[in-house]
Design a protein around this motif. Structure first.
Motif, PDB file in Angstrom:
ATOM      1  N   LEU A   1       0.939  -1.883   0.102  1.00  0.00           N
ATOM      2  CA  LEU A   1      -0.170  -0.046   0.109  1.00  0.00           C
ATOM      3  C   LEU A   1       0.762   1.290   0.172  1.00  0.00           C
ATOM      4  O   LEU A   1       2.554   1.631   0.315  1.00  0.00           O
ATOM      5  CB  LEU A   1      -0.948  -0.017   0.959  1.00  0.00           C
ATOM      6  CG  LEU A   1      -1.802  -0.770   1.288  1.00  0.00           C
ATOM      7  CD1 LEU A   1      -2.234  -0.732   2.728  1.00  0.00           C
ATOM      8  CD2 LEU A   1      -2.817  -0.615  -0.097  1.00  0.00           C
ATOM      9  N   ARG A   2       0.335   2.359  -0.404  1.00  0.00           N
ATOM     10  CA  ARG A   2       0.710   3.464  -0.076  1.00  0.00           C
ATOM     11  C   ARG A   2       0.934   4.544   0.735  1.00  0.00           C
ATOM     12  O   ARG A   2      -0.490   3.834   1.370  1.00  0.00           O
ATOM     13  CB  ARG A   2       0.475   4.548  -0.842  1.00  0.00           C
ATOM     14  CG  ARG A   2       1.078   4.175  -2.987  1.00  0.00           C
ATOM     15  CD  ARG A   2       0.480   4.770  -3.615  1.00  0.00           C
ATOM     16  NE  ARG A   2      -1.207   4.921  -4.232  1.00  0.00           N
ATOM     17  CZ  ARG A   2      -1.811   5.124  -5.178  1.00  0.00           C
ATOM     18  NH1 ARG A   2      -0.986   6.111  -6.188  1.00  0.00           N
ATOM     19  NH2 ARG A   2      -2.873   5.518  -5.760  1.00  0.00           N
ATOM     20  N   PRO A   3       1.395   5.358   1.684  1.00  0.00           N
ATOM     21  CA  PRO A   3       1.489   5.679   2.457  1.00  0.00           C
ATOM     22  C   PRO A   3      -0.579   6.315   3.022  1.00  0.00           C
ATOM     23  O   PRO A   3      -1.203   6.559   4.044  1.00  0.00           O
ATOM     24  CB  PRO A   3       2.510   6.803   3.285  1.00  0.00           C
ATOM     25  CG  PRO A   3       3.396   5.926   2.719  1.00  0.00           C
ATOM     26  CD  PRO A   3       2.824   5.699   1.365  1.00  0.00           C
ATOM     27  N   ARG A   4      -1.233   7.226   1.875  1.00  0.00           N
ATOM     28  CA  ARG A   4      -1.670   8.462   2.161  1.00  0.00           C
ATOM     29  C   ARG A   4      -3.194   6.278   2.217  1.00  0.00           C
ATOM     30  O   ARG A   4      -4.346   6.790   2.517  1.00  0.00           O
ATOM     31  CB  ARG A   4      -2.145   9.330   0.897  1.00  0.00           C
ATOM     32  CG  ARG A   4      -1.625  10.179   0.900  1.00  0.00           C
ATOM     33  CD  ARG A   4      -2.122  11.006  -0.169  1.00  0.00           C
ATOM     34  NE  ARG A   4      -0.771  11.827   0.214  1.00  0.00           N
ATOM     35  CZ  ARG A   4      -1.551  13.326  -0.577  1.00  0.00           C
ATOM     36  NH1 ARG A   4      -3.083  13.323  -1.274  1.00  0.00           N
ATOM     37  NH2 ARG A   4      -1.105  14.760  -0.175  1.00  0.00           N
ATOM     38  N   ASP A   5      -3.319   5.382   1.895  1.00  0.00           N
ATOM     39  CA  ASP A   5      -4.740   4.844   1.415  1.00  0.00           C
ATOM     40  C   ASP A   5      -3.891   4.090   3.034  1.00  0.00           C
ATOM     41  O   ASP A   5      -5.556   3.357   3.078  1.00  0.00           O
ATOM     42  CB  ASP A   5      -3.949   3.403   0.553  1.00  0.00           C
ATOM     43  CG  ASP A   5      -3.932   4.205  -1.145  1.00  0.00           C
ATOM     44  OD1 ASP A   5      -5.026   5.168  -0.673  1.00  0.00           O
ATOM     45  OD2 ASP A   5      -3.797   3.929  -2.103  1.00  0.00           O
ATOM     46  N   MET A   6      -2.860   3.646   2.973  1.00  0.00           N
ATOM     47  CA  MET A   6      -3.082   3.143   4.984  1.00  0.00           C
ATOM     48  C   MET A   6      -3.816   3.901   5.915  1.00  0.00           C
ATOM     49  O   MET A   6      -4.251   3.607   6.193  1.00  0.00           O
ATOM     50  CB  MET A   6      -1.081   3.029   5.220  1.00  0.00           C
ATOM     51  CG  MET A   6      -0.558   2.418   5.011  1.00  0.00           C
ATOM     52  SD  MET A   6       2.005   2.213   5.172  1.00  0.00           S
ATOM     53  CE  MET A   6       0.969   2.121   7.168  1.00  0.00           C
ATOM     54  N   ALA A   7      -3.719   5.390   5.592  1.00  0.00           N
ATOM     55  CA  ALA A   7      -4.543   6.384   6.438  1.00  0.00           C
ATOM     56  C   ALA A   7      -5.770   5.798   6.018  1.00  0.00           C
ATOM     57  O   ALA A   7      -6.381   6.726   6.894  1.00  0.00           O
ATOM     58  CB  ALA A   7      -4.110   7.807   5.455  1.00  0.00           C
ATOM     59  N   LYS A   8      -6.043   5.526   4.891  1.00  0.00           N
ATOM     60  CA  LYS A   8      -7.546   5.987   4.513  1.00  0.00           C
ATOM     61  C   LYS A   8      -8.043   4.731   5.245  1.00  0.00           C
ATOM     62  O   LYS A   8      -8.952   4.666   5.785  1.00  0.00           O
ATOM     63  CB  LYS A   8      -8.175   5.438   3.285  1.00  0.00           C
ATOM     64  CG  LYS A   8      -7.323   6.302   2.173  1.00  0.00           C
ATOM     65  CD  LYS A   8      -8.038   6.233   0.694  1.00  0.00           C
ATOM     66  CE  LYS A   8      -7.873   7.655  -0.222  1.00  0.00           C
ATOM     67  NZ  LYS A   8      -8.080   6.804  -1.612  1.00  0.00           N
ATOM     68  N   ILE A   9      -7.885   3.641   5.235  1.00  0.00           N
ATOM     69  CA  ILE A   9      -7.840   2.187   6.126  1.00  0.00           C
ATOM     70  C   ILE A   9      -7.762   2.480   7.968  1.00  0.00           C
ATOM     71  O   ILE A   9      -8.805   2.652   8.637  1.00  0.00           O
ATOM     72  CB  ILE A   9      -6.971   1.360   6.669  1.00  0.00           C
ATOM     73  CG1 ILE A   9      -6.668   0.614   4.698  1.00  0.00           C
ATOM     74  CG2 ILE A   9      -6.667  -0.022   7.330  1.00  0.00           C
ATOM     75  CD1 ILE A   9      -8.165  -0.050   4.553  1.00  0.00           C
TER      76      ILE A   9
END
Length: 477
Positions: free
Chosen positions: A262-270
């Motif tokens: 994953l990309r960090p921004r998508d980790m934040a979405k989780i």
């Protein structure tokens, strides 16, 4: 020239002094003169952005954090992101990394898999009380299936499966380590299912990546879809998450215990999805009931953390108050931290391999820099206490769950707490029955002795890395 043993002794003492000396207070730390905070850029990923000032967050602690990463006080860190009130307010990348880069999540993948299990439960495909063996009838001849073992999906989710899976007593480099043996092989499912039941399911936390692989396979079999396709349709696409890939076994089984990129921004979405109880930008992805169930403590994990459905649960000490948080954790320093009371999500990525201390460093950065920036609160102030008052804390104590012992003695400016498995930790009083220490390995340690003011303490709580360990007195001074 001094003898070798003497030089070794001096080096050992110096290293110990560094390991347990208090860091310079964040507000007094130097800032890299080349560092300039910038509001995160708006991209096509759905994130709204905002400045730290508009979010009510102090910039200085985060500038200090970026400076300490740049000067290698915190080495091998790749990215730090902060989301406050649903808006991305801080985004920094280091060592030539950038926002479009994908990172292997390692065990953060387990927490994502839990969400996929929740979606399958919401769709009525599976239930947490379902026996695992009912999904693997094609593996007749294995005791788990034939006997069968009374292990449920819920037992897999909580890592309380009761089998002899051994992922922690041996290093990952050891071929006998269960997760190493699994990933070195071709056919993962029979390898996992051939583990023996050694205690009643639900009894004890026993970290086991193979059980998460079974969860992914159950979702795949119940839905009739490849797990990657199921995840794309019901989780990633609805949230605008693009994944680079998901590692698989040679026979195509998804490595959902550790192979997601994953990309960090998508980790934040989780993290934001879990903070918002299963909703991403007004769209329901997974039920609120599942999120609540996932974040309910089922067993006690490492460091005294709670463990729900593949998510760890902890508490931060903020201004003498305990604030609940939860997090997803991956090898070497991949983390998603969520603090509901503060409406806060923080993401860290780091070098996953050959990164000694990388996991713990994120907790230290979170506690010493991120939380003070958001709350405006600093480390507790010293509290005056006479040596006669301190002597009541001295003695030997035993950890309730592991039986490990700790000795408490008088120190130069407070007490020393000396766990049997570790170094001596000097701790200073910060209030009646309360002390604070520091270790470069774990950050701040908070000790609270439990007793009436006039009586000798019968136990103490040790809080570090957002976990809690309780020790009972076994011997007076």
């Amino acid at each position: 020239m001094p003898p070798g043993w003497f030089i070794g002794l001096i080096l050992t003492l110096a290293l110990n002094a560094c390991a347990f000396s208090r860091p310079i207070p964040v507000e007094k730390q130097d800032i890299d003169p080349s560092y300039r905070y910038e509001v995160p850029q708006v991209d096509r990923d759905g994130w709204k952005t905002q400045s730290l000032e508009a979010a009510g967050i102090r910039q200085q602690p985060l500038a200090a954090l970026a400076s300490r990463i740049r000067d290698k006080t915190f080495p091998r860190v790749y990215s730090v992101l902060i989301v406050k009130d649903g808006k991305l307010v801080f985004e920094e990348y280091f060592n030539s990394h950038h926002r479009y880069q994908f990172y292997e999540m390692h065990s953060v993948s387990k927490s994502v898999t839990s969400i996929l299990v929740g979606i399958a439960v919401d769709q009525g495909l599976i239930g947490v009380d379902d026996p695992v063996h009912t999904y693997f009838d094609d593996y007749r001849g294995i005791e788990w299936i034939d006997k069968p073992y009374p292990i449920t999906i819920g037992n897999l989710l909580t890592m309380a499966h009761g089998t002899d899976w051994d992922e922690r007593s041996r290093p990952l480099s050891d071929p006998k380590n269960s997760i190493r043996a699994m990933t070195d092989g071709d056919d993962w499912l029979p390898f996992i299912l051939n583990h023996q039941l050694v205690e009643p399911p639900g009894t004890r936390f026993n970290y086991a990546g193979g059980m998460t692989v079974l969860l992914g396979e159950i979702v795949s079999r119940a839905s009739g879809m490849d797990l990657g396709e199921f995840a794309e349709r019901y989780l990633f696409h609805p949230m605008g998450i693009y994944i680079e890939g998901w590692h698989r076994s040679p026979l195509g089984v998804v490595n959902c215990q550790g192979g997601l990129y994953l990309r960090p921004r998508d980790m934040a979405k989780i993290g934001q999805l879990m903070l918002d109880k299963g909703v991403w930008q007004d769209d329901r992805v997974v039920s609120e009931e599942w999120v609540k169930a996932s974040l309910t403590k089922r067993v006690t994990a490492e460091y005294g953390w709670g463990y729900g459905y593949q998510w760890r649960l902890g508490q931060a000490v903020i201004d003498d108050q305990l604030v609940d948080l939860f997090f997803a954790s991956g090898r070497g320093g991949q983390h998603i931290f969520v603090v509901p009371e503060l409406r806060l999500v923080a993401v860290f990525t780091a070098q996953p391999i050959d990164n000694s201390g990388g996991h713990n460093r994120n907790f230290i950065m979170m506690e010493d820099y991120v939380l003070p920036a958001v709350t405006g609160l600093a480390t507790p102030k010293p509290f005056s206490m006479q040596s006669g008052q301190l002597s009541r804390y001295a003695g030997r104590y035993r950890h309730l769950e592991t039986g490990e012992e700790a000795t408490v003695t008088l120190g130069a400016a407070g007490i020393n707490v000396w766990p049997a498995f570790w170094w001596r930790i000097p701790a200073s009083p910060i209030g009646p029955n309360r002390f604070i220490g520091y270790s470069g390995r774990t950050g701040h340690l908070y000790f609270k002795f439990l007793s009436d003011q006039a009586k000798q303490p019968e136990r103490f709580e040790a809080r570090f890395l957002f976990g809690k360990r309780v020790y009972e007195r076994i011997q007076p001074p």
